[in-house]
Every structure is written in structure tokens, then in C-alpha cells.
Design an enzyme around this catalytic site. Structure first.
Site, PDB file in Angstrom:
ATOM      1  N   GLU A 117       3.785  38.125  -4.111  1.00 17.32           N
ATOM      2  CA  GLU A 117       4.562  38.505  -2.934  1.00 17.32           C
ATOM      3  C   GLU A 117       3.829  38.033  -1.691  1.00 17.32           C
ATOM      4  O   GLU A 117       2.599  38.037  -1.650  1.00 17.32           O
ATOM      5  CB  GLU A 117       4.758  40.021  -2.852  1.00 17.32           C
ATOM      6  N   TYR A 146       2.035  27.901  -0.995  1.00 11.69           N
ATOM      7  CA  TYR A 146       2.576  28.238  -2.306  1.00 11.69           C
ATOM      8  C   TYR A 146       3.660  27.243  -2.722  1.00 11.69           C
ATOM      9  O   TYR A 146       3.696  26.791  -3.875  1.00 11.69           O
ATOM     10  CB  TYR A 146       3.144  29.663  -2.293  1.00 11.69           C
TER      11      TYR A 146
END
Length: 199
Positions: free
Chosen positions: A109, A121
């Protein structure tokens, strides 16, 4: 100008949890208590990695092995060392650990406002699969849920290995001398030494 001091990546030990807690307070505002770090060090299902510059802990990364999932719970770089590629290096080390554990995918998260982390990411193949509203208690901010699937597939493993080597080369060009534990150093090479130094 980058400091040429050796950069050492290694699993955290119990006598290093105070340093972990200090870095946590600097970067995450006290995300975990010191007891939580002790539990992570002692857990067989946890990979808690520290990135050291000499005696100074400058990076932390943690993931949990949950059935087939590597849940990346923590990624932090000291403010003085951000924007140097160290976060990506540490993230790739966690993905290598997940592959060694034969995990099928990785998940994490991230705050919806943290565009720098999201870009990192996504550059490594993570994709958004949903959001958690009001996830962060301090601000009520939502979290984006990101997944990287296919960790058991050769193509994904090769892509991660190439990124891992590219990150090491980037840090070497910046003047860092990398020291990696054998299980990380041999993830993409055949170096037999128990502590491999690159550069």
C-alpha cells in the site's frame, strides 16, 4: 557529491532494532514500535533488511511471507539519502527475497499523494488493483493497493534480475562500494564468497 563509504545491505539483527526505530521516527513518524521490530527480526516469515553506510542505518525494508504473497510492509530511506536510487535498490532486494521464498506475487500500500514512490513501484511492474479509503490514521489519506504478479515466472524473475544489476551499476557509478550478503549477491551471480563486494 555522493559519499564513497561502503554501502552494506544485510538482514537486521536484534541489537540493531534501536537504529531501526530511530530511522522509522525520522522517515515514517513512528510507524512501528521497537517491540514490532524485535518481532520482525525473530519471525521466520519476515524479511527485514537494513541498508548501512558505515555505522549509520540509512534504509529499511520489510516484507511478510503470507502463503503465496510477499506483503511489503515498510520501505524507508533516510532524508539525507533520498533521490539517490537507494529506495529502488532496497525494493529490489525485497523482491529477490520473495523470489527465494517462492512467493507468487508481491503487494503493498502507498499513499495516493506519494507520487515519487508510486512512480518507482510502477517502474518495476507494480499495477494498481484498488484503493483503501481513510487508510492512514494520521491524515485520513487513502492508500493505493499495488500488486506485482508472476514472481514465479522466468520472464518476471529475469526482469527483476536485470533491474537489480542495473541498480547496482548505477550505485557503483555514483561512487558507492556495495557489500551484499551471499544470498543476495548470488541471486543474479555465481560469486561464492560469503560477503561479496561489487564495484
Amino acid at each position: 557529491m555522493y559519499d564513497p563509504a561502503p554501502l552494506c545491505l544485510s538482514p537486521l539483527a536484534l541489537d540493531q532494532v534501536e537504529a531501526a526505530r530511530h530511522l522509522d521516527e525520522q522517515t515514517l513518524g513512528g510507524f512501528w514500535a521497537i517491540e514490532a521490530y524485535r518481532r520482525e527480526v525473530e519471525s521466520d516469515a519476515s524479511d527485514l533488511l537494513g541498508l548501512w553506510q558505515g555505522a549509520h542505518l540509512i534504509g529499511l525494508g520489510c516484507s511478510w511471507a503470507i502463503v503465496d504473497e510477499a506483503h511489503i510492509t515498510l520501505l524507508a530511506i533516510a532524508p539525507s539519502h533520498q533521490q539517490q536510487g537507494l529506495g529502488g535498490f532496497l525494493l529490489l532486494a525485497l523482491l529477490q527475497a520473495a523470489i527465494r521464498r517462492d512467493m507468487a506475487w508481491a503487494t503493498l500500500e502507498v499513499r495516493v499523494s506519494n507520487q515519487v514512490a508510486i512512480a518507482l513501484y510502477q517502474s518495476l511492474g507494480f499495477q494498481e488493483v484498488g484503493q483503501r479509503p481513510n487508510y492512514y490514521a494520521d491524515t485520513g489519506e487513502a492508500a493505493r493497493i499495488l500488486w506485482l504478479k508472476g514472481l514465479r515466472e522466468n520472464s518476471v524473475q529475469e526482469a527483476i534480475a536485470q533491474q537489480w544489476q542495473a541498480r547496482q551499476q548505477r550505485l557503483n557509478r555514483q561512487g558507492w562500494q556495495l557489500q551484499l550478503p551471499m544470498q543476495l549477491a548470488t541471486a543474479c551471480t555465481e560469486d561464492p564468497d560469503p560477503l561479496a563486494t561489487t564495484g
